[in-house]
Design a protein around this motif. Sequence first.
Motif, PDB file in Angstrom:
ATOM      1  N   LEU A  17       0.836  -1.204   0.000  1.00  0.00           N
ATOM      2  CA  LEU A  17       0.000   0.000   0.000  1.00  0.00           C
ATOM      3  C   LEU A  17       0.866   1.248   0.000  1.00  0.00           C
ATOM      4  CD1 LEU A  17      -2.701   1.441   0.079  1.00  0.00           C
ATOM      5  CD2 LEU A  17      -2.744   1.076   2.571  1.00  0.00           C
ATOM      6  N   MET A  18       1.915   1.277   0.806  1.00  0.00           N
ATOM      7  CA  MET A  18       2.825   2.427   0.820  1.00  0.00           C
ATOM      8  C   MET A  18       3.399   2.679  -0.576  1.00  0.00           C
ATOM      9  SD  MET A  18       3.603   3.978   3.861  1.00  0.00           S
ATOM     10  CE  MET A  18       5.336   4.406   3.832  1.00  0.00           C
ATOM     11  N   GLU A  19       3.867   1.643  -1.225  1.00  0.00           N
ATOM     12  CA  GLU A  19       4.456   1.778  -2.558  1.00  0.00           C
ATOM     13  C   GLU A  19       3.437   2.368  -3.529  1.00  0.00           C
ATOM     14  OE1 GLU A  19       6.602  -1.060  -5.912  1.00  0.00           O
ATOM     15  OE2 GLU A  19       5.650  -1.978  -4.183  1.00  0.00           O
ATOM     16  N   ARG A  20       2.219   1.845  -3.500  1.00  0.00           N
ATOM     17  CA  ARG A  20       1.172   2.351  -4.402  1.00  0.00           C
ATOM     18  C   ARG A  20       0.805   3.792  -4.072  1.00  0.00           C
ATOM     19  NH1 ARG A  20      -2.270  -2.350  -2.883  1.00  0.00           N
ATOM     20  NH2 ARG A  20      -3.790  -0.706  -2.537  1.00  0.00           N
ATOM     21  N   LEU A  21       0.754   4.141  -2.784  1.00  0.00           N
ATOM     22  CA  LEU A  21       0.415   5.508  -2.388  1.00  0.00           C
ATOM     23  C   LEU A  21       1.486   6.504  -2.829  1.00  0.00           C
ATOM     24  CD1 LEU A  21      -1.062   4.901   1.165  1.00  0.00           C
ATOM     25  CD2 LEU A  21      -2.302   5.749  -0.860  1.00  0.00           C
ATOM     26  N   VAL A  22       2.755   6.142  -2.649  1.00  0.00           N
ATOM     27  CA  VAL A  22       3.838   7.037  -3.090  1.00  0.00           C
ATOM     28  C   VAL A  22       3.707   7.275  -4.590  1.00  0.00           C
ATOM     29  CG1 VAL A  22       6.335   7.269  -3.407  1.00  0.00           C
ATOM     30  CG2 VAL A  22       5.423   6.462  -1.217  1.00  0.00           C
ATOM     31  N   ASP A  23       3.478   6.227  -5.354  1.00  0.00           N
ATOM     32  CA  ASP A  23       3.338   6.350  -6.800  1.00  0.00           C
ATOM     33  C   ASP A  23       2.159   7.260  -7.150  1.00  0.00           C
ATOM     34  OD1 ASP A  23       3.994   5.600  -9.547  1.00  0.00           O
ATOM     35  OD2 ASP A  23       2.138   4.430  -9.483  1.00  0.00           O
ATOM     36  N   ASP A  24       1.010   7.045  -6.530  1.00  0.00           N
ATOM     37  CA  ASP A  24      -0.192   7.823  -6.827  1.00  0.00           C
ATOM     38  C   ASP A  24      -0.031   9.285  -6.419  1.00  0.00           C
ATOM     39  OD1 ASP A  24      -2.925   9.025  -5.943  1.00  0.00           O
ATOM     40  OD2 ASP A  24      -3.490   7.355  -7.249  1.00  0.00           O
ATOM     41  N   ILE A  25       0.452   9.520  -5.213  1.00  0.00           N
ATOM     42  CA  ILE A  25       0.536  10.892  -4.695  1.00  0.00           C
ATOM     43  C   ILE A  25       1.602  11.703  -5.428  1.00  0.00           C
ATOM     44  CG2 ILE A  25       1.030  12.266  -2.622  1.00  0.00           C
ATOM     45  CD1 ILE A  25      -0.406   9.964  -1.024  1.00  0.00           C
ATOM     46  N   THR A  26       2.729  11.086  -5.760  1.00  0.00           N
ATOM     47  CA  THR A  26       3.744  11.823  -6.521  1.00  0.00           C
ATOM     48  C   THR A  26       3.250  12.098  -7.940  1.00  0.00           C
ATOM     49  OG1 THR A  26       4.940   9.796  -7.119  1.00  0.00           O
ATOM     50  CG2 THR A  26       5.717  11.002  -5.169  1.00  0.00           C
ATOM     51  N   PRO A 144     -14.211   5.266   8.680  1.00  0.00           N
ATOM     52  CA  PRO A 144     -14.546   4.750   7.350  1.00  0.00           C
ATOM     53  C   PRO A 144     -13.741   3.496   7.006  1.00  0.00           C
ATOM     54  CG  PRO A 144     -13.986   7.096   7.253  1.00  0.00           C
ATOM     55  CD  PRO A 144     -13.666   6.625   8.635  1.00  0.00           C
ATOM     56  N   VAL A 145     -14.349   2.631   6.200  1.00  0.00           N
ATOM     57  CA  VAL A 145     -13.672   1.453   5.678  1.00  0.00           C
ATOM     58  C   VAL A 145     -13.484   1.672   4.182  1.00  0.00           C
ATOM     59  CG1 VAL A 145     -13.767  -1.036   5.296  1.00  0.00           C
ATOM     60  CG2 VAL A 145     -14.657  -0.060   7.430  1.00  0.00           C
ATOM     61  N   LEU A 146     -12.219   1.602   3.742  1.00  0.00           N
ATOM     62  CA  LEU A 146     -11.858   1.803   2.346  1.00  0.00           C
ATOM     63  C   LEU A 146     -11.420   0.477   1.749  1.00  0.00           C
ATOM     64  CD1 LEU A 146      -9.671   4.967   3.004  1.00  0.00           C
ATOM     65  CD2 LEU A 146     -12.057   4.935   2.249  1.00  0.00           C
ATOM     66  N   ASP A 147     -11.577   0.337   0.437  1.00  0.00           N
ATOM     67  CA  ASP A 147     -11.128  -0.857  -0.252  1.00  0.00           C
ATOM     68  C   ASP A 147      -9.600  -0.837  -0.313  1.00  0.00           C
ATOM     69  OD1 ASP A 147     -10.349  -2.797  -2.139  1.00  0.00           O
ATOM     70  OD2 ASP A 147     -12.014  -2.357  -3.484  1.00  0.00           O
ATOM     71  N   LEU A 148      -8.960  -1.846   0.258  1.00  0.00           N
ATOM     72  CA  LEU A 148      -7.503  -1.929   0.306  1.00  0.00           C
ATOM     73  C   LEU A 148      -6.876  -1.843  -1.084  1.00  0.00           C
ATOM     74  CD1 LEU A 148      -4.939  -2.369   2.027  1.00  0.00           C
ATOM     75  CD2 LEU A 148      -5.366  -4.829   1.879  1.00  0.00           C
ATOM     76  N   ASN A 149      -7.605  -2.249  -2.117  1.00  0.00           N
ATOM     77  CA  ASN A 149      -7.073  -2.244  -3.474  1.00  0.00           C
ATOM     78  C   ASN A 149      -7.371  -0.957  -4.244  1.00  0.00           C
ATOM     79  OD1 ASN A 149      -5.941  -4.899  -3.325  1.00  0.00           O
ATOM     80  ND2 ASN A 149      -8.042  -5.640  -3.303  1.00  0.00           N
ATOM     81  N   ASP A 150      -8.116  -0.031  -3.650  1.00  0.00           N
ATOM     82  CA  ASP A 150      -8.462   1.230  -4.316  1.00  0.00           C
ATOM     83  C   ASP A 150      -7.480   2.324  -3.882  1.00  0.00           C
ATOM     84  OD1 ASP A 150      -9.575   3.438  -5.544  1.00  0.00           O
ATOM     85  OD2 ASP A 150     -11.617   3.038  -4.828  1.00  0.00           O
ATOM     86  N   THR A 151      -6.291   2.268  -4.452  1.00  0.00           N
ATOM     87  CA  THR A 151      -5.219   3.194  -4.085  1.00  0.00           C
ATOM     88  C   THR A 151      -5.640   4.642  -4.273  1.00  0.00           C
ATOM     89  OG1 THR A 151      -3.635   1.539  -4.813  1.00  0.00           O
ATOM     90  CG2 THR A 151      -2.792   3.774  -4.495  1.00  0.00           C
TER      91      THR A 151
END
Length: 172
Positions: A17-26, A144-151
């Motif tokens: 999740l961290m890896e995907r978040l860094v990619d998305d946010i950057t 809130p509950v978020l979908d773990l796969n919805d980066t």
Amino acid sequence: MRLYGITGWKNSGKTTLMERLVDDITARGYSVSTVKHAHHSFDVDHPGKDSFRHRMAGARQVLLASRNRWALMHELRGEPEPALDELLHRLSPVDLVLIEGYKRDRHPKIEAHRNATGQPLIAPDDDTIRAVASDSAPKDLAVPVLDLNDTRAIAAFILREVGLHKEEGGAS
């Protein structure tokens, strides 16, 4: 600096999740740094390399530099592990610091949760957890509950929480 954490039990998907978040946010144009807590001894250096030999000889700090990157390794040599706040002061300024682990620290967090781990949720007993990102649909949570796969949705949640959310196609 704005801080947001990803916490959870082992094998809950934190690092992915961290890896995907860094990619998305950057990709959204924000600068991001990360801090990862390791509960075990780790080594970023390799036996036989000059920097490894310097550390093994007793150097307290070894700075390794090239035209592409630099890394500073600091050996504690019996000193206590530095607190998260102390480590954060060593980072260069960025828009957002994502923190993996440090579940006992008081910064806001999202809990990564996979049903298959069999571990209980941390969120019910931790008021720093602002949402749960899960591969299932945990019930009766105060967050809130978020979908773990919805980066994208998780990134948008974090950016809103820290005040960095840009409207799609517009400025902040």
